[in-house]
Structure formats: structure tokens, C-alpha cells
Design a protein around this motif. Structure first.
Motif, PDB file in Angstrom:
ATOM      1  N   MET A   1       0.832  -1.208   0.000  1.00 36.61           N
ATOM      2  CA  MET A   1       0.000   0.000   0.000  1.00 36.61           C
ATOM      3  C   MET A   1       0.867   1.257   0.000  1.00 36.61           C
ATOM      4  O   MET A   1       1.913   1.308   0.632  1.00 36.61           O
ATOM      5  N   GLU A   2       0.422   2.249  -0.726  1.00 37.93           N
ATOM      6  CA  GLU A   2       1.115   3.538  -0.791  1.00 37.93           C
ATOM      7  C   GLU A   2       1.144   4.199   0.586  1.00 37.93           C
ATOM      8  O   GLU A   2       0.203   4.043   1.352  1.00 37.93           O
ATOM      9  N   PRO A   3       2.194   4.930   0.894  1.00 37.01           N
ATOM     10  CA  PRO A   3       2.189   5.698   2.151  1.00 37.01           C
ATOM     11  C   PRO A   3       1.017   6.676   2.168  1.00 37.01           C
ATOM     12  O   PRO A   3       0.601   7.164   1.107  1.00 37.01           O
ATOM     13  N   VAL A   4       0.466   6.935   3.346  1.00 41.81           N
ATOM     14  CA  VAL A   4      -0.677   7.850   3.466  1.00 41.81           C
ATOM     15  C   VAL A   4      -0.282   9.049   4.323  1.00 41.81           C
ATOM     16  O   VAL A   4       0.515   8.931   5.249  1.00 41.81           O
ATOM     17  N   LEU A   5      -0.847  10.203   3.970  1.00 43.12           N
ATOM     18  CA  LEU A   5      -0.578  11.429   4.712  1.00 43.12           C
ATOM     19  C   LEU A   5      -1.748  11.732   5.624  1.00 43.12           C
ATOM     20  O   LEU A   5      -2.902  11.595   5.218  1.00 43.12           O
ATOM     21  N   GLY A   6      -1.454  12.139   6.848  1.00 40.45           N
ATOM     22  CA  GLY A   6      -2.539  12.489   7.760  1.00 40.45           C
ATOM     23  C   GLY A   6      -2.156  13.619   8.694  1.00 40.45           C
ATOM     24  O   GLY A   6      -0.981  13.954   8.849  1.00 40.45           O
ATOM     25  N   TRP A   7      -3.189  14.202   9.293  1.00 40.13           N
ATOM     26  CA  TRP A   7      -3.025  15.325  10.213  1.00 40.13           C
ATOM     27  C   TRP A   7      -3.237  14.822  11.630  1.00 40.13           C
ATOM     28  O   TRP A   7      -4.115  13.992  11.865  1.00 40.13           O
ATOM     29  N   ARG A   8      -2.445  15.336  12.567  1.00 44.15           N
ATOM     30  CA  ARG A   8      -2.690  14.947  13.958  1.00 44.15           C
ATOM     31  C   ARG A   8      -2.197  16.013  14.927  1.00 44.15           C
ATOM     32  O   ARG A   8      -1.570  16.993  14.532  1.00 44.15           O
ATOM     33  N   ILE A   9      -2.502  15.772  16.189  1.00 46.10           N
ATOM     34  CA  ILE A   9      -2.118  16.708  17.246  1.00 46.10           C
ATOM     35  C   ILE A   9      -1.390  15.939  18.341  1.00 46.10           C
ATOM     36  O   ILE A   9      -1.769  14.811  18.673  1.00 46.10           O
ATOM     37  N   TRP A  10      -0.349  16.568  18.856  1.00 40.41           N
ATOM     38  CA  TRP A  10       0.413  15.985  19.964  1.00 40.41           C
ATOM     39  C   TRP A  10       0.348  16.913  21.176  1.00 40.41           C
ATOM     40  O   TRP A  10       0.034  18.096  21.051  1.00 40.41           O
ATOM     41  N   ASN A  11       0.755  16.354  22.282  1.00 38.99           N
ATOM     42  CA  ASN A  11       1.112  17.185  23.431  1.00 38.99           C
ATOM     43  C   ASN A  11       2.584  17.519  23.293  1.00 38.99           C
ATOM     44  O   ASN A  11       3.398  16.632  23.024  1.00 38.99           O
ATOM     45  N   LEU A  12       2.914  18.783  23.493  1.00 34.72           N
ATOM     46  CA  LEU A  12       4.315  19.200  23.494  1.00 34.72           C
ATOM     47  C   LEU A  12       4.761  19.280  24.945  1.00 34.72           C
ATOM     48  O   LEU A  12       4.264  20.098  25.715  1.00 34.72           O
ATOM     49  N   ARG A  13       5.672  18.384  25.302  1.00 32.26           N
ATOM     50  CA  ARG A  13       6.121  18.341  26.692  1.00 32.26           C
ATOM     51  C   ARG A  13       7.626  18.060  26.729  1.00 32.26           C
ATOM     52  O   ARG A  13       8.083  17.092  26.139  1.00 32.26           O
ATOM     53  N   GLY A  14       8.353  18.940  27.423  1.00 25.87           N
ATOM     54  CA  GLY A  14       9.797  18.754  27.567  1.00 25.87           C
ATOM     55  C   GLY A  14      10.521  18.708  26.228  1.00 25.87           C
ATOM     56  O   GLY A  14      11.489  17.972  26.072  1.00 25.87           O
ATOM     57  N   GLY A  15      10.036  19.491  25.268  1.00 25.91           N
ATOM     58  CA  GLY A  15      10.698  19.551  23.967  1.00 25.91           C
ATOM     59  C   GLY A  15      10.465  18.329  23.091  1.00 25.91           C
ATOM     60  O   GLY A  15      11.141  18.144  22.084  1.00 25.91           O
ATOM     61  N   ARG A  16       9.491  17.480  23.480  1.00 28.93           N
ATOM     62  CA  ARG A  16       9.189  16.280  22.697  1.00 28.93           C
ATOM     63  C   ARG A  16       7.687  16.225  22.411  1.00 28.93           C
ATOM     64  O   ARG A  16       6.894  16.841  23.102  1.00 28.93           O
ATOM     65  N   LEU A  17       7.348  15.423  21.375  1.00 32.73           N
ATOM     66  CA  LEU A  17       5.943  15.251  21.009  1.00 32.73           C
ATOM     67  C   LEU A  17       5.424  13.953  21.623  1.00 32.73           C
ATOM     68  O   LEU A  17       5.991  12.883  21.396  1.00 32.73           O
ATOM     69  N   GLU A  18       4.361  14.069  22.387  1.00 27.30           N
ATOM     70  CA  GLU A  18       3.763  12.892  23.020  1.00 27.30           C
ATOM     71  C   GLU A  18       2.379  12.636  22.456  1.00 27.30           C
ATOM     72  O   GLU A  18       1.627  13.568  22.184  1.00 27.30           O
ATOM     73  N   SER A  19       2.057  11.357  22.302  1.00 29.55           N
ATOM     74  CA  SER A  19       0.714  10.981  21.875  1.00 29.55           C
ATOM     75  C   SER A  19      -0.290  11.368  22.950  1.00 29.55           C
ATOM     76  O   SER A  19       0.063  11.511  24.115  1.00 29.55           O
ATOM     77  N   TRP A  20      -1.535  11.536  22.535  1.00 27.33           N
ATOM     78  CA  TRP A  20      -2.597  11.894  23.475  1.00 27.33           C
ATOM     79  C   TRP A  20      -3.114  10.702  24.247  1.00 27.33           C
ATOM     80  O   TRP A  20      -3.220  10.722  25.457  1.00 27.33           O
ATOM     81  N   ALA A  21      -3.468   9.688  23.494  1.00 23.32           N
ATOM     82  CA  ALA A  21      -4.254   8.608  24.090  1.00 23.32           C
ATOM     83  C   ALA A  21      -3.380   7.610  24.852  1.00 23.32           C
ATOM     84  O   ALA A  21      -3.840   6.984  25.792  1.00 23.32           O
ATOM     85  N   VAL A  22      -2.157   7.468  24.436  1.00 24.90           N
ATOM     86  CA  VAL A  22      -1.279   6.485  25.068  1.00 24.90           C
ATOM     87  C   VAL A  22       0.027   7.137  25.480  1.00 24.90           C
ATOM     88  O   VAL A  22       0.354   8.231  25.031  1.00 24.90           O
ATOM     89  N   ASP A  23       0.754   6.463  26.346  1.00 23.64           N
ATOM     90  CA  ASP A  23       2.017   6.981  26.838  1.00 23.64           C
ATOM     91  C   ASP A  23       3.100   6.645  25.814  1.00 23.64           C
ATOM     92  O   ASP A  23       3.730   5.602  25.879  1.00 23.64           O
ATOM     93  N   TYR A  24       3.265   7.537  24.843  1.00 21.49           N
ATOM     94  CA  TYR A  24       4.268   7.298  23.816  1.00 21.49           C
ATOM     95  C   TYR A  24       4.906   8.613  23.396  1.00 21.49           C
ATOM     96  O   TYR A  24       4.205   9.583  23.077  1.00 21.49           O
ATOM     97  N   CYS A  25       6.219   8.653  23.399  1.00 19.52           N
ATOM     98  CA  CYS A  25       6.960   9.831  22.964  1.00 19.52           C
ATOM     99  C   CYS A  25       7.495   9.558  21.563  1.00 19.52           C
ATOM    100  O   CYS A  25       8.182   8.562  21.337  1.00 19.52           O
ATOM    101  N   TRP A  26       7.159  10.438  20.627  1.00 14.69           N
ATOM    102  CA  TRP A  26       7.555  10.221  19.229  1.00 14.69           C
ATOM    103  C   TRP A  26       9.061  10.342  19.049  1.00 14.69           C
ATOM    104  O   TRP A  26       9.705  11.203  19.648  1.00 14.69           O
ATOM    105  N   GLU A  27       9.574   9.468  18.169  1.00 15.69           N
ATOM    106  CA  GLU A  27      10.991   9.461  17.828  1.00 15.69           C
ATOM    107  C   GLU A  27      11.217  10.322  16.591  1.00 15.69           C
ATOM    108  O   GLU A  27      10.295  10.540  15.814  1.00 15.69           O
ATOM    109  N   THR A  28      12.458  10.749  16.392  1.00  9.19           N
ATOM    110  CA  THR A  28      12.795  11.383  15.116  1.00  9.19           C
ATOM    111  C   THR A  28      12.823  10.270  14.072  1.00  9.19           C
ATOM    112  O   THR A  28      13.136   9.115  14.388  1.00  9.19           O
ATOM    113  N   GLY A  29      12.485  10.607  12.832  1.00  7.42           N
ATOM    114  CA  GLY A  29      12.472   9.591  11.781  1.00  7.42           C
ATOM    115  C   GLY A  29      11.342   8.595  11.991  1.00  7.42           C
ATOM    116  O   GLY A  29      10.244   8.965  12.396  1.00  7.42           O
TER     117      GLY A  29
END
Ligand SMILES: [Zn+2]
Length: 202
Positions: A1-29
Motif C-alpha cells: 500500500m502507498e504511504p498515506v498522509l494524515g493530520w494529527r495533534i500531539w502534546n508538546l512536553r519537555g521539547g518532545r511530542l507525546e501521543s494523546w491517548a497512550v504513553d508514547y513519545c515520538w521518535e525522530t524519523g
């Protein structure tokens, strides 16, 4: 399947992006989903069929904004674009859950915020103070501006950390960044419209 583009919102905390619903801090790349569903056996692979796991995003900026709420800030909410690939669970007209995801772009706009509303003229605030004997409940414009300036510094730092462009919705639409990222024209028009509606007056 082709890559898909989407819009989302994070919590910005301590200079990192965190998911809303679960305890997950986004990685670079590349980010790779694992099932974080509480109170049940984790899916062997994410996104699971009858689960909510995987990296969520919605199809349009309007849908994305509908999920943001100024009352919950801080932590600050940040809107951005992601690309999802690998196994992707499509959720009709709403969006998708992807096995792999990467950040593409972050936006400075916070149209859900009270600070992007028209500000109270200071003459009116002075009259209110004299008449009522206390300052108006509405936040003074200077403090709002200072807070937003601090927020912008934090946004610039987080965009640099994730090595993605930071732009206003209006700028990203006008300068061709959104089309370069592969955003369909209908969504570019929607983003520009949202930016116009949210622009502060005066
Ligand atoms: Zn799952």
C-alpha cells in the motif's frame, strides 16, 4: 500500500511530542507501532484488527482541529502532518492507523486557542478596572503575547529536534510546502481557510 498522509495533534512536553491517548513519545524519523492497549492482551502486530493501536491520523486539517481543545492546555497542543506506511488500517472518512509513521511538518497555528481571538482593547480594560474595581478576567494582551512568544521558541526547538519544517498553515499553503509534501489541493484550500478564520484581528 502507498504511504498515506494524515493530520494529527500531539502534546508538546519537555521539547518532545507525546501521543494523546497512550504513553508514547515520538521518535525522530521512523516510529514503529506496538500495541499499548490496556486491560487486554496486546495485538501480535499493530495496528490490530479490533483494537485502537497504531499511529492515528485524520484525513483533513478541519477534522484535526475539531479534536483540539484549548481548555486542556498546557501541555501545549501542536498540530502537524505525518506519513504512515507499512500495515495501514483505514477508518473510512475519518483517518487511519499505521504500523509505521514519521513526522513531516509542524504548524505554529493554534486556532483552538483563546489567544487567537480578538484581544480586549486596553482602553476597555482600563474602564472595566475603574468601574468594577478589579482587572478584567480576560487575559491581558501583553501576557498572552509573551506566552505565545515563549511557545514559539519551544516549537522551533521541537521542529529542529525532529528535523522537520515549522510553518504557519497560511505560509505552508501559500509557499507550496503542503503541495510539496503531497497534500491534496482540497486540503490545502481547507488549511488556508482555517488559517484565515483563526487570524487575530488588529
Ligand atoms: Zn492493539
Amino acid at each position: 500500500m502507498e504511504p498515506v498522509l494524515g493530520w494529527r495533534i500531539w502534546n508538546l512536553r519537555g521539547g518532545r511530542l507525546e501521543s494523546w491517548a497512550v504513553d508514547y513519545c515520538w521518535e525522530t524519523g521512523e516510529n514503529r507501532a506496538t500495541c499499548l492497549a490496556p486491560h487486554r492482551r496486546a495485538c501480535r502486530e499493530s495496528p490490530g484488527l479490533h483494537c485502537q493501536c497504531g499511529f492515528w491520523a485524520v484525513w483533513t486539517p478541519g477534522q484535526c482541529l475539531a479534536r483540539a481543545c484549548a481548555a486542556a492546555e498546557p501541555p501545549w497542543h501542536v498540530m502537524g502532518l505525518v506519513v504512515g506506511w507499512g500495515t495501514v488500517a483505514l477508518h473510512g472518512r475519518e483517518g487511519f492507523r499505521a504500523e509505521r509513521a514519521a513526522l513531516r511538518c509542524l504548524f505554529t497555528d493554534r486556532p483552538w486557542s483563546a489567544s487567537s481571538m480578538p484581544r480586549t482593547p486596553s482602553r476597555l480594560a482600563g474602564w472595566w478596572r475603574r468601574t468594577v474595581g478589579r482587572p478584567p478576567a480576560i487575559e491581558p494582551a501583553e501576557r498572552t503575547l509573551a506566552r505565545d512568544a515563549g511557545h514559539l521558541d519551544e516549537l522551533e526547538a521541537v521542529a529542529m529536534h525532529y528535523a522537520v519544517p515549522l510553518a504557519s498553515l497560511r505560509g505552508a499553503a501559500d509557499l507550496g510546502l503542503l503541495s510539496e509534501l503531497g497534500v491534496p489541493q482540497a486540503q490545502i484550500d481547507e488549511a488556508a481557510r482555517l488559517a484565515t478564520e483563526a487570524a487575530p484581528e488588529g
